[in-house]
Design a protein around this motif. Structure first.
Motif, mmCIF file in Angstrom:
data_model
loop_
_atom_site.group_PDB
_atom_site.id
_atom_site.type_symbol
_atom_site.label_atom_id
_atom_site.label_comp_id
_atom_site.label_asym_id
_atom_site.label_seq_id
_atom_site.Cartn_x
_atom_site.Cartn_y
_atom_site.Cartn_z
ATOM 1 N N ARG A 143 -1.259 0.771 0.002
ATOM 2 C CA ARG A 143 -2.697 1.074 -0.075
ATOM 3 C C ARG A 143 -3.076 0.005 -1.413
ATOM 4 N NH1 ARG A 143 -5.305 5.469 1.371
ATOM 5 N NH2 ARG A 143 -5.829 6.155 -0.996
ATOM 6 N N THR A 144 -1.887 -0.068 -2.327
ATOM 7 C CA THR A 144 -2.327 -1.022 -3.443
ATOM 8 C C THR A 144 -2.272 -2.378 -2.903
ATOM 9 O OG1 THR A 144 -1.037 0.757 -5.103
ATOM 10 C CG2 THR A 144 -1.256 -1.445 -5.783
ATOM 11 N N SER A 145 -1.326 -2.712 -2.059
ATOM 12 C CA SER A 145 -1.272 -3.953 -1.856
ATOM 13 C C SER A 145 -2.620 -4.445 -1.292
ATOM 14 C CB SER A 145 -0.109 -4.280 -0.588
ATOM 15 O OG SER A 145 0.990 -3.668 -1.093
ATOM 16 N N PHE A 146 -3.203 -3.427 -0.067
ATOM 17 C CA PHE A 146 -4.658 -3.785 0.561
ATOM 18 C C PHE A 146 -5.613 -3.849 -0.417
ATOM 19 C CE2 PHE A 146 -8.448 -1.378 1.768
ATOM 20 C CZ PHE A 146 -8.836 -2.256 2.950
ATOM 21 N N ARG A 147 -5.552 -2.817 -1.489
ATOM 22 C CA ARG A 147 -6.643 -2.909 -2.385
ATOM 23 C C ARG A 147 -6.792 -4.278 -3.438
ATOM 24 N NH1 ARG A 147 -10.771 -3.217 -4.354
ATOM 25 N NH2 ARG A 147 -12.201 -1.801 -5.418
ATOM 26 N N THR A 148 -5.691 -4.626 -3.764
ATOM 27 C CA THR A 148 -5.467 -5.743 -4.576
ATOM 28 C C THR A 148 -5.888 -7.010 -3.720
ATOM 29 O OG1 THR A 148 -3.757 -4.669 -5.679
ATOM 30 C CG2 THR A 148 -4.121 -7.034 -6.350
ATOM 31 N N TRP A 149 -5.438 -7.063 -2.490
ATOM 32 C CA TRP A 149 -5.855 -8.076 -1.468
ATOM 33 C C TRP A 149 -7.364 -8.347 -1.482
ATOM 34 C CZ3 TRP A 149 -8.603 -7.649 3.234
ATOM 35 C CH2 TRP A 149 -8.681 -8.686 3.703
ATOM 36 N N VAL A 150 -7.964 -7.111 -1.406
ATOM 37 C CA VAL A 150 -9.737 -7.002 -1.134
ATOM 38 C C VAL A 150 -10.255 -7.717 -2.623
ATOM 39 C CG1 VAL A 150 -11.627 -5.619 -1.074
ATOM 40 C CG2 VAL A 150 -9.584 -5.111 0.441
ATOM 41 N N GLN A 151 -9.661 -7.052 -3.715
ATOM 42 C CA GLN A 151 -10.089 -7.422 -5.160
ATOM 43 C C GLN A 151 -9.872 -9.010 -5.219
ATOM 44 O OE1 GLN A 151 -8.805 -4.775 -8.210
ATOM 45 N NE2 GLN A 151 -9.599 -6.356 -9.754
ATOM 46 N N ASP A 152 -8.832 -9.535 -5.065
ATOM 47 C CA ASP A 152 -8.467 -10.846 -5.400
ATOM 48 C C ASP A 152 -9.101 -11.886 -4.482
ATOM 49 O OD1 ASP A 152 -6.644 -9.889 -7.293
ATOM 50 O OD2 ASP A 152 -4.916 -10.259 -6.286
#
Length: 401
Positions: free
Chosen positions: A330-339
């Protein structure tokens, strides 16, 4: 014949069985003896103790016999009735001054309707059952002191501080419930015990997450490695928590949308809402493949009839040498969205079933942003799989990637 015995005869007769009549006997041994009442009910012979000769006189034994004999004549079994009376008395004593263990159960029963899966999923009583009740569970709540609480919490206060805090909070709730019931207990003892245990600075260690740049490689490595690996791929593609994915059932799939029941969700408003998850094409393909293995659970466990276990997921990642944990996807996904600025804040947070805005804002903005999330999750799938695929826009038109 009734009332055969006399006080003098009892005193002068040696050891043995003395019959008074109408089912009353005295089993005498040495200088003592015990009274018994023998009766027959429904063609069954039974024997009931009425007390010892030291504490029950002949007259009292006869009175007791006559009381129970009257019940036999009414078809009531004296032994069962006596047990019922004793159980009721115990319940009354327990309610007026219960043990800590008993009060914990009373409070839990009162609270569980408002807990997730009635407190079973989160094992609400677990911190108390494991660390507190074995030490002070049998003490009456009126006898429990601050030092009892302190000593029970001390072994885990520094070694397992998070668990100790959970146990302390449960203690507060239990004692608070007891006070509301009018019991002689003080919830403030929990605060005093915490003070006596001393300050403890807990540095939380975040769950290890796979860097989003490495997700495509991990996704590919999971291919063809069995049910646990398929579940991990599904978690990556949907960004849904472990509990939601592990318990996923085919009946929850409606077309290209997965409806996760409220009892497997965490963090939703009120914790009473089902959550609609748009399924991208790779996720739907996984569901289709898994249909050949099971009829109920998409990712069936091997040891139980339920979904696959957390342990199986972790073991699969360990075999691959992956340090990131399932929840970290979930962190991987959210960071991908943000970056990559792939979606707005509201869409990204809603995709993770997080609350957005304050209570007033949420009362007006009630959309689950499903259409926007569907586009986002298709973009995520394209990145995860490394494949080119059409993205469906809000009007349902195919657009080039």
């Amino acid at each position: 014949m009734r009332n055969k015995l006399t006080a003098v005869a009892i005193k002068n007769t040696g050891d043995g069985k003395l019959q008074d009549g109408a089912g009353l006997y005295l089993i005498k041994k040495a200088d003592n003896g015990r009274w018994i009442f023998r009766y027959q009910l429904n063609k069954r012979r039974r024997e009931m103790g009425l007390g010892s000769l030291d504490t029950v006189s002949l007259a009292a034994a006869r009175k007791s016999r006559d009381k129970w004999a009257a019940m036999v004549s009414q078809g009531v079994d004296p032994i069962d009735e006596k047990r019922r009376i004793e159980d009721e008395a115990e319940k009354e004593r327990s309610f007026s001054n219960p043990t800590f263990s008993q009060l914990t159960q009373i409070v839990f029963e009162a609270k569980k309707a408002g807990l997730r899966r009635e407190g079973i999923a989160g094992r609400w009583t677990s911190p108390l059952d494991v660390h507190i009740i074995p030490l002070i569970g049998q003490k009456a709540v009126s006898d429990i002191t601050v030092l009892h609480l302190k000593d029970a919490l001390a072994p885990i206060w520094k070694k397992k501080h998070v668990t100790a805090q959970k146990a302390l909070n449960r203690i507060r709730i239990v004692l608070r419930g007891g006070k509301r019931m009018g019991l002689n207990c003080d919830p403030d003892m929990a605060d005093t015990a915490e003070y006596l245990l001393g300050e403890h600075i807990h540095v939380s260690e975040p769950i290890k997450a796979t860097p989003w740049q490495e997700i495509p490689e991990l996704f590919k490595a999971l291919e063809g490695r069995g049910v646990a690996a398929a579940c991990l791929q599904f978690m990556i593609l949907t960004a849904v928590r472990s509990n939601g994915c592990r318990g996923a059932q085919f009946s929850e799939i409606e077309g290209d949308t997965w409806i996760v029941p409220a009892d497997r969700m965490k963090g939703r408003v009120g914790k009473t809402h089902d959550f609609a998850v748009p399924l991208n094409q790779p996720a739907l393909l996984i569901v289709e493949k898994m249909a050949t293995f099971s009829e109920v659970f998409i990712f069936p466990g091997t040891a139980t009839k339920n979904g696959i276990s957390d342990t199986a997921l972790a073991k699969t990642l360990n075999v691959l040498g992956e340090a990131g944990r399932p929840h970290g996807f979930r962190t991987s996904f959210r960071t991908w969205v943000q970056d990559n600025e792939t979606a707005t804040y509201d869409v990204a947070e809603t995709a993770l079933a997080h609350r957005t805005g304050n209570a007033i804002e949420r009362s007006y903005a009630r959309s689950d942003l499903l259409d926007q999330r569907r586009i986002l999750m298709e973009k995520w799938a394209r990145f995860v799989t490394g494949e080119s695929a059409a993205i469906v826009d809000l009007q349902g038109r195919a657009t080039k990637p």
